[in-house]
Design a protein around this motif. Sequence first.
Motif, PDB file in Angstrom:
ATOM      1  N   LYS A   6       0.828  -1.211   0.000  1.00  0.00           N
ATOM      2  CA  LYS A   6       0.000   0.000   0.000  1.00  0.00           C
ATOM      3  C   LYS A   6       0.862   1.260   0.000  1.00  0.00           C
ATOM      4  CE  LYS A   6      -2.239  -1.256   3.687  1.00  0.00           C
ATOM      5  NZ  LYS A   6      -3.177  -1.227   4.847  1.00  0.00           N
ATOM      6  N   LEU A  10       1.024   4.215  -2.842  1.00  0.00           N
ATOM      7  CA  LEU A  10       0.884   5.634  -2.501  1.00  0.00           C
ATOM      8  C   LEU A  10       2.039   6.439  -3.085  1.00  0.00           C
ATOM      9  CD1 LEU A  10      -0.417   7.997  -0.970  1.00  0.00           C
ATOM     10  CD2 LEU A  10       0.842   7.274   1.075  1.00  0.00           C
ATOM     11  N   ASN A  13       1.452   6.936  -6.754  1.00  0.00           N
ATOM     12  CA  ASN A  13       0.381   7.897  -7.027  1.00  0.00           C
ATOM     13  C   ASN A  13       0.790   9.332  -6.711  1.00  0.00           C
ATOM     14  OD1 ASN A  13      -1.235   5.811  -7.881  1.00  0.00           O
ATOM     15  ND2 ASN A  13      -2.333   5.602  -5.944  1.00  0.00           N
ATOM     16  N   ASN A 210      -4.824  14.009   1.275  1.00  0.00           N
ATOM     17  CA  ASN A 210      -4.693  12.873   0.367  1.00  0.00           C
ATOM     18  C   ASN A 210      -5.533  11.721   0.912  1.00  0.00           C
ATOM     19  OD1 ASN A 210      -3.344  10.166  -0.461  1.00  0.00           O
ATOM     20  ND2 ASN A 210      -2.459  11.642  -1.898  1.00  0.00           N
ATOM     21  N   GLN A 211      -6.582  11.359   0.192  1.00  0.00           N
ATOM     22  CA  GLN A 211      -7.517  10.350   0.682  1.00  0.00           C
ATOM     23  C   GLN A 211      -6.860   8.988   0.825  1.00  0.00           C
ATOM     24  OE1 GLN A 211     -10.827  11.025   1.682  1.00  0.00           O
ATOM     25  NE2 GLN A 211     -10.408   9.023   2.622  1.00  0.00           N
ATOM     26  N   GLN A 212      -5.986   8.627  -0.097  1.00  0.00           N
ATOM     27  CA  GLN A 212      -5.322   7.328  -0.018  1.00  0.00           C
ATOM     28  C   GLN A 212      -4.466   7.234   1.240  1.00  0.00           C
ATOM     29  OE1 GLN A 212      -2.692   6.477  -3.276  1.00  0.00           O
ATOM     30  NE2 GLN A 212      -2.381   4.343  -2.671  1.00  0.00           N
ATOM     31  N   ALA A 213      -3.745   8.296   1.560  1.00  0.00           N
ATOM     32  CA  ALA A 213      -2.930   8.317   2.775  1.00  0.00           C
ATOM     33  C   ALA A 213      -3.808   8.217   4.016  1.00  0.00           C
ATOM     34  CB  ALA A 213      -2.089   9.600   2.815  1.00  0.00           C
ATOM     35  N   ASP A 215      -6.718   6.751   4.155  1.00  0.00           N
ATOM     36  CA  ASP A 215      -7.241   5.383   4.209  1.00  0.00           C
ATOM     37  C   ASP A 215      -6.215   4.406   4.788  1.00  0.00           C
ATOM     38  OD1 ASP A 215      -9.626   6.244   3.118  1.00  0.00           O
ATOM     39  OD2 ASP A 215      -9.121   5.634   1.067  1.00  0.00           O
ATOM     40  N   ILE A 216      -4.945   4.577   4.423  1.00  0.00           N
ATOM     41  CA  ILE A 216      -3.891   3.704   4.953  1.00  0.00           C
ATOM     42  C   ILE A 216      -3.771   3.894   6.461  1.00  0.00           C
ATOM     43  CG2 ILE A 216      -1.407   3.254   4.978  1.00  0.00           C
ATOM     44  CD1 ILE A 216      -1.372   3.998   1.995  1.00  0.00           C
TER      45      ILE A 216
END
Length: 400
Positions: A6, A10, A13, A210-213, A215-216
């Motif tokens: 993951k 990130l 991205n 940052n939505q991905q960060a 979420d992690i």
Amino acid sequence: MVSLEKINILAQNLNLEHVELPSIFLGQGVIKEITEYLKQKEFQHITIVVDNNTYEAAGNRIKSNVINEGIEVNVVVLTDNEHQQVIADEQTLVELFTKTSVYTDVYIAVGSGTIHDIIRFCAYYMKLPFISVPTAASVDGFTSKGAPVILKGVKKTLQTSSPIAVFADTNILANSPKELTAAGFGDMIAKYTSLIDWKISAWIANEPYNQQAADITKASLQLCVDHREEIADRSSYGLEILMKALIESGLVMLLLNYSRPASGAEHHLSHYWEMSLLEKDKKQLLHGAKVGVASTIIINEYKNELATKSFDSFIGTTFEQQLKQHWLEIMTLIDKLPSVKEVAEMLSLVHGPSTVEELGLEKELVLESLQNAHTLRERCTGLFLLNTLSTHNRIIGYEL
């Protein structure tokens, strides 16, 4: 070596494929692999940095193993204060600068949060790499660049260096005091409020997000919550889960180059308390213990103060239009927070403090921090909003 899929995604991205992430070694007995790693990297002169406790926990073994392979070793045992604590202040930073051998080609940080803060600061300015050897699963800063240091009595977090490798041996982690493991869990629990504050800062003050960060970080938090029993028992499995979560949280901060997903109003309270204790020359409290308890206070404030305000309370404030647009979304996030009781029970389960009384903090300091701690960082947290109400005469209260 641990796979961090993951985190790698990130990085891609974020267009950071060129960033070299630390090599992560996590599990039983990985301390034995340090010497081979040093040989592969062709390091010949190492400086091991410890305090009296961490030298016994792991530093002496690393020294013996490395010397047996013909690598030169310089050991720096950092000087503690009258409370038998090492502080990341100017005096200690200068101590490490002056005691670092001129032949050093790599530092090895053996310890928990404070030792890593000192080394990443010095490594950055000495232009030296460093290797992380956590002796307790106590903080999420092992893999980040952020170095919280005390300069002229003020807590400042500077972006410096991250390690080139982390060797987290669960055998060593299991032998650390249980309050250090509880502190690591508390640092993860703090993500409940830091993640909300991050979203608030993006919605209201257009701060980076940052939505991905997010979420992690949220997934790492949830993993710890789901396995709190194993963490409380300090089983090898539980410690691996906690340590992996702490490492991932630190790597997210490393890639973003800021601490927003992991540090919100609860950390600002903690920093305020730390500065007050330093000013009064009192013994410092564990970082994770403070932010865990601070999270319960912030949850209380958000649920019982911020969420009970009508939007009209903010008319005339700097962020009136942004608040009008996102007010219901903020209220939804606050409603989804666990209760103060639920968080306190989790902290108690892992043998950590869950109240300010258990921390030994005075009520006056807590109330003072609720009114002033938001000024320590330029971030638009929920606590910042509470302190910028148009009435300007609100006294924040918390039942101690």
